[in-house]
Write a protein that holds these residues in place. Structure first.
Motif, PDB file in Angstrom:
ATOM      1  N   SER A   1       0.770  -1.215  -0.075  1.00  0.00           N
ATOM      2  CA  SER A   1      -0.197   0.065  -0.038  1.00  0.00           C
ATOM      3  C   SER A   1       0.838   1.280  -0.008  1.00  0.00           C
ATOM      4  CB  SER A   1      -1.003   0.044   1.162  1.00  0.00           C
ATOM      5  OG  SER A   1      -1.731   0.947   1.172  1.00  0.00           O
ATOM      6  N   SER A   2       0.397   2.151  -1.074  1.00  0.00           N
ATOM      7  CA  SER A   2       1.028   3.616  -0.974  1.00  0.00           C
ATOM      8  C   SER A   2       2.546   3.295  -1.154  1.00  0.00           C
ATOM      9  CB  SER A   2       1.015   4.276   0.295  1.00  0.00           C
ATOM     10  OG  SER A   2      -0.210   4.579   0.559  1.00  0.00           O
ATOM     11  N   GLN A   3       3.138   2.033  -1.820  1.00  0.00           N
ATOM     12  CA  GLN A   3       4.751   2.087  -2.192  1.00  0.00           C
ATOM     13  C   GLN A   3       4.584   1.518  -3.717  1.00  0.00           C
ATOM     14  OE1 GLN A   3       6.601  -0.641   0.406  1.00  0.00           O
ATOM     15  NE2 GLN A   3       5.833   0.011   1.929  1.00  0.00           N
ATOM     16  N   ALA A   4       5.996   1.602  -4.071  1.00  0.00           N
ATOM     17  CA  ALA A   4       6.527   1.336  -5.578  1.00  0.00           C
ATOM     18  C   ALA A   4       6.267  -0.137  -5.805  1.00  0.00           C
ATOM     19  CB  ALA A   4       7.698   2.051  -5.910  1.00  0.00           C
ATOM     20  N   PRO A   5       5.956  -0.553  -6.913  1.00  0.00           N
ATOM     21  CA  PRO A   5       6.080  -1.951  -7.272  1.00  0.00           C
ATOM     22  C   PRO A   5       7.433  -2.362  -7.282  1.00  0.00           C
ATOM     23  CG  PRO A   5       4.630  -0.836  -8.902  1.00  0.00           C
ATOM     24  CD  PRO A   5       5.202   0.314  -8.055  1.00  0.00           C
ATOM     25  N   LYS A   6       7.783  -3.568  -6.648  1.00  0.00           N
ATOM     26  CA  LYS A   6       9.078  -3.969  -6.180  1.00  0.00           C
ATOM     27  C   LYS A   6       9.378  -5.477  -6.962  1.00  0.00           C
ATOM     28  CE  LYS A   6      12.361  -5.214  -2.486  1.00  0.00           C
ATOM     29  NZ  LYS A   6      12.543  -6.616  -2.881  1.00  0.00           N
ATOM     30  N   LEU A   7      10.220  -5.394  -7.707  1.00  0.00           N
ATOM     31  CA  LEU A   7      10.645  -6.848  -8.651  1.00  0.00           C
ATOM     32  C   LEU A   7      11.021  -7.763  -7.326  1.00  0.00           C
ATOM     33  CD1 LEU A   7      10.897  -7.806 -11.624  1.00  0.00           C
ATOM     34  CD2 LEU A   7      13.338  -7.313 -11.432  1.00  0.00           C
ATOM     35  N   LEU A   8      10.298  -8.851  -7.852  1.00  0.00           N
ATOM     36  CA  LEU A   8      10.515 -10.216  -6.880  1.00  0.00           C
ATOM     37  C   LEU A   8      11.631 -11.103  -7.706  1.00  0.00           C
ATOM     38  CD1 LEU A   8       7.183 -10.990  -5.457  1.00  0.00           C
ATOM     39  CD2 LEU A   8       9.012 -10.240  -4.346  1.00  0.00           C
ATOM     40  N   PHE A   9      11.166 -11.429  -9.117  1.00  0.00           N
ATOM     41  CA  PHE A   9      11.923 -12.135  -9.900  1.00  0.00           C
ATOM     42  C   PHE A   9      11.262 -12.076 -11.158  1.00  0.00           C
ATOM     43  CE2 PHE A   9      10.008 -15.166  -6.671  1.00  0.00           C
ATOM     44  CZ  PHE A   9       8.642 -14.992  -7.260  1.00  0.00           C
ATOM     45  N   HIS A  10      12.027 -12.717 -12.125  1.00  0.00           N
ATOM     46  CA  HIS A  10      11.564 -12.847 -13.631  1.00  0.00           C
ATOM     47  C   HIS A  10      12.089 -13.946 -14.334  1.00  0.00           C
ATOM     48  CE1 HIS A  10      15.433 -10.690 -14.515  1.00  0.00           C
ATOM     49  NE2 HIS A  10      15.371 -11.437 -15.965  1.00  0.00           N
TER      50      HIS A  10
ATOM     51  N   ALA B   1      -0.442  -7.787   0.152  1.00  0.00           N
ATOM     52  CA  ALA B   1      -0.008  -6.767  -0.774  1.00  0.00           C
ATOM     53  C   ALA B   1      -0.632  -7.117  -2.326  1.00  0.00           C
ATOM     54  CB  ALA B   1       1.725  -6.917  -1.376  1.00  0.00           C
ATOM     55  N   MET B   2      -0.447  -6.352  -3.250  1.00  0.00           N
ATOM     56  CA  MET B   2      -0.945  -6.525  -4.619  1.00  0.00           C
ATOM     57  C   MET B   2       0.292  -7.279  -5.359  1.00  0.00           C
ATOM     58  SD  MET B   2      -3.286  -6.010  -6.864  1.00  0.00           S
ATOM     59  CE  MET B   2      -4.263  -4.558  -6.742  1.00  0.00           C
ATOM     60  N   TYR B   3       0.068  -7.990  -6.046  1.00  0.00           N
ATOM     61  CA  TYR B   3       1.098  -8.942  -6.891  1.00  0.00           C
ATOM     62  C   TYR B   3       0.672  -8.619  -8.132  1.00  0.00           C
ATOM     63  CZ  TYR B   3       2.944 -10.724  -2.333  1.00  0.00           C
ATOM     64  OH  TYR B   3       3.186 -10.703  -1.276  1.00  0.00           O
ATOM     65  N   LEU B   4       1.864  -7.860  -8.935  1.00  0.00           N
ATOM     66  CA  LEU B   4       1.518  -7.624 -10.399  1.00  0.00           C
ATOM     67  C   LEU B   4       2.314  -8.468 -11.282  1.00  0.00           C
ATOM     68  CD1 LEU B   4       2.074  -3.772  -9.790  1.00  0.00           C
ATOM     69  CD2 LEU B   4      -0.078  -5.190 -10.018  1.00  0.00           C
ATOM     70  N   CYS B   5       1.805  -8.955 -12.272  1.00  0.00           N
ATOM     71  CA  CYS B   5       2.497  -9.868 -13.357  1.00  0.00           C
ATOM     72  C   CYS B   5       2.689  -8.919 -14.408  1.00  0.00           C
ATOM     73  CB  CYS B   5       1.918 -10.910 -13.945  1.00  0.00           C
ATOM     74  SG  CYS B   5       2.390 -12.064 -14.974  1.00  0.00           S
ATOM     75  N   ALA B   6       4.108  -8.906 -15.127  1.00  0.00           N
ATOM     76  CA  ALA B   6       4.224  -8.111 -16.393  1.00  0.00           C
ATOM     77  C   ALA B   6       5.072  -8.992 -17.424  1.00  0.00           C
ATOM     78  CB  ALA B   6       4.943  -6.833 -16.036  1.00  0.00           C
TER      79      ALA B   6
ATOM     80  N   GLU C   1      -2.857   7.663 -10.541  1.00  0.00           N
ATOM     81  CA  GLU C   1      -1.575   7.633  -9.782  1.00  0.00           C
ATOM     82  C   GLU C   1      -0.638   7.573 -11.035  1.00  0.00           C
ATOM     83  OE1 GLU C   1      -1.548   7.120  -6.311  1.00  0.00           O
ATOM     84  OE2 GLU C   1       0.781   6.927  -6.006  1.00  0.00           O
ATOM     85  N   TYR C   2       0.650   8.110 -10.982  1.00  0.00           N
ATOM     86  CA  TYR C   2       1.649   8.147 -12.014  1.00  0.00           C
ATOM     87  C   TYR C   2       2.881   7.679 -11.518  1.00  0.00           C
ATOM     88  CZ  TYR C   2      -1.789  10.716 -14.765  1.00  0.00           C
ATOM     89  OH  TYR C   2      -3.082  11.172 -15.310  1.00  0.00           O
ATOM     90  N   PHE C   3       3.518   6.672 -12.378  1.00  0.00           N
ATOM     91  CA  PHE C   3       4.819   6.182 -11.618  1.00  0.00           C
ATOM     92  C   PHE C   3       5.862   6.457 -12.810  1.00  0.00           C
ATOM     93  CE2 PHE C   3       3.604   3.836  -8.154  1.00  0.00           C
ATOM     94  CZ  PHE C   3       2.349   3.650  -8.241  1.00  0.00           C
ATOM     95  N   CYS C   4       7.167   6.992 -12.496  1.00  0.00           N
ATOM     96  CA  CYS C   4       8.021   6.927 -13.258  1.00  0.00           C
ATOM     97  C   CYS C   4       8.963   5.772 -12.974  1.00  0.00           C
ATOM     98  CB  CYS C   4       8.929   8.031 -12.834  1.00  0.00           C
ATOM     99  SG  CYS C   4      10.430   8.646 -13.983  1.00  0.00           S
ATOM    100  N   ALA C   5       9.689   5.167 -14.108  1.00  0.00           N
ATOM    101  CA  ALA C   5      10.503   3.801 -13.945  1.00  0.00           C
ATOM    102  C   ALA C   5      11.526   3.934 -14.844  1.00  0.00           C
ATOM    103  CB  ALA C   5       9.478   2.677 -14.351  1.00  0.00           C
TER     104      ALA C   5
ATOM    105  N   THR D   1      12.592  -0.349 -11.981  1.00  0.00           N
ATOM    106  CA  THR D   1      12.674   0.454 -11.013  1.00  0.00           C
ATOM    107  C   THR D   1      11.954   1.554 -10.957  1.00  0.00           C
ATOM    108  OG1 THR D   1      15.030  -0.325 -10.402  1.00  0.00           O
ATOM    109  CG2 THR D   1      14.264   1.353  -9.232  1.00  0.00           C
ATOM    110  N   PHE D   2      10.793   1.435 -10.005  1.00  0.00           N
ATOM    111  CA  PHE D   2       9.929   2.402  -9.972  1.00  0.00           C
ATOM    112  C   PHE D   2       9.981   3.512  -9.128  1.00  0.00           C
ATOM    113  CE2 PHE D   2       6.484   0.990 -12.624  1.00  0.00           C
ATOM    114  CZ  PHE D   2       6.592  -0.315 -12.743  1.00  0.00           C
ATOM    115  N   GLY D   3       9.673   4.621  -9.096  1.00  0.00           N
ATOM    116  CA  GLY D   3       9.538   5.816  -8.185  1.00  0.00           C
ATOM    117  C   GLY D   3       8.233   5.636  -7.270  1.00  0.00           C
ATOM    118  N   LYS D   4       8.138   6.259  -6.294  1.00  0.00           N
ATOM    119  CA  LYS D   4       6.965   5.964  -5.273  1.00  0.00           C
ATOM    120  C   LYS D   4       5.692   6.438  -5.795  1.00  0.00           C
ATOM    121  CE  LYS D   4       9.492   5.592  -0.944  1.00  0.00           C
ATOM    122  NZ  LYS D   4       9.766   6.171   0.418  1.00  0.00           N
ATOM    123  N   GLY D   5       5.624   7.070  -6.993  1.00  0.00           N
ATOM    124  CA  GLY D   5       4.389   7.326  -7.448  1.00  0.00           C
ATOM    125  C   GLY D   5       3.865   8.673  -6.985  1.00  0.00           C
ATOM    126  N   THR D   6       3.074   9.343  -8.023  1.00  0.00           N
ATOM    127  CA  THR D   6       2.270  10.564  -7.445  1.00  0.00           C
ATOM    128  C   THR D   6       0.874  10.618  -7.852  1.00  0.00           C
ATOM    129  OG1 THR D   6       4.290  12.108  -8.435  1.00  0.00           O
ATOM    130  CG2 THR D   6       2.212  13.056  -8.174  1.00  0.00           C
TER     131      THR D   6
END
Lengths: 115, 115
Positions: A39-48, A87-92, B88-92, B104-109
């Motif tokens: 919540s309120s944080q940037a997505p963080k890469l786990l693995f790919h 958390a929210m888990y995002l796939c890309a 929400e806008y993210f720079c990466a 690598t993402f920023g924390k968002g705006t």
């Protein structure tokens, strides 16, 4: 439309009970990623996965594993979820050719709640 | 290690106002740069990207961004915002030639446009 699909959209699991999140893609991209977004944080890469090669981030806990049985599907396994894994888990997905990685396409995410 | 800094975490504007969201990155090599947007209840979508060439890039929905290498910046701009730009806008960033490196993402705006 080509897309990245995540199931389920919402998942509730109990503390310590293994859970699997799934991701599929119709884009035929060779790379699939998993990100964790609290919540309120940037997505963080786990693995790919780059094709069949698994690449773990150095700070990803051992509790998190992944499988990619074919090009289209990728799974995130959490062996013993803790409250901090909610958390929210995002796939890309993306195309990577000759060392160059193009933009990533994201799925809608799975929101994991741990009770 | 890469890092991305977004200066404004919450921005409130009136419709038709001009928008500029700041983004600075830290990385020792050359990078690819992205802005993603997440509308309420939707998945992350690519707004625009910079790989090489003209440092002023145009994206969807009237957005543009300028890469200033000397300042390690990639600020997002729109001359006249609409209520539908609330999101929400993210720079990466990821490293150019880094293979299948994740973002690598920023924390968002969090941008709110008032009618």
């Amino acid at each position: 439309d080509a897309m990245v699909i995540q199931n389920p959209r919402y998942q509730v699991t109990q503390f310590g009970k293994p859970v699997t999140l799934s991701c599929s893609q119709t884009l035929n991209h060779n790379v699939m990623y998993w990100y964790q977004q609290k919540s309120s944080q940037a997505p963080k890469l786990l693995f790919h996965y780059y094709d069949k090669d698994f690449n773990n981030e150095a700070d990803t806990p051992d509790n998190f594993q992944s499988r990619r049985p074919n090009t289209s599907f990728c799974f995130l396994d959490i062996r013993s979820p803790g409250l901090g894994d909610a958390a929210m888990y995002l796939c890309a997905t993306s195309i990577t050719r000759q060392g160059f990685s193009y933009e990533q396409y994201f799925g809608p995410g799975t929101r994991l709640t741990v009770t | 290690a890469q890092s991305v800094s977004q200066h404004n975490h919450h921005v409130i504007l009136s419709e038709a106002a001009s928008l500029e969201l700041g983004c600075n990155y830290s990385y020792g090599g050359t990078v690819n740069l992205f802005w993603y947007v997440q509308y309420p209840g939707q998945h992350l979508q690519l707004l625009l990207k910079y790989f090489s060439g003209d440092p002023l890039v145009k994206g969807i929905k009237g957005f543009e961004a300028e890469f200033i290498k000397s300042k390690f910046s990639f600020n997002l701009r729109k001359p006249s915002v609409q209520w539908s730009d609330t999101a929400e806008y993210f720079c990466a960033v990821n490293s150019k030639g880094g293979g299948a490196d994740g973002l690598t993402f920023g924390k968002g705006t969090h941008l709110i446009i008032q009618p």
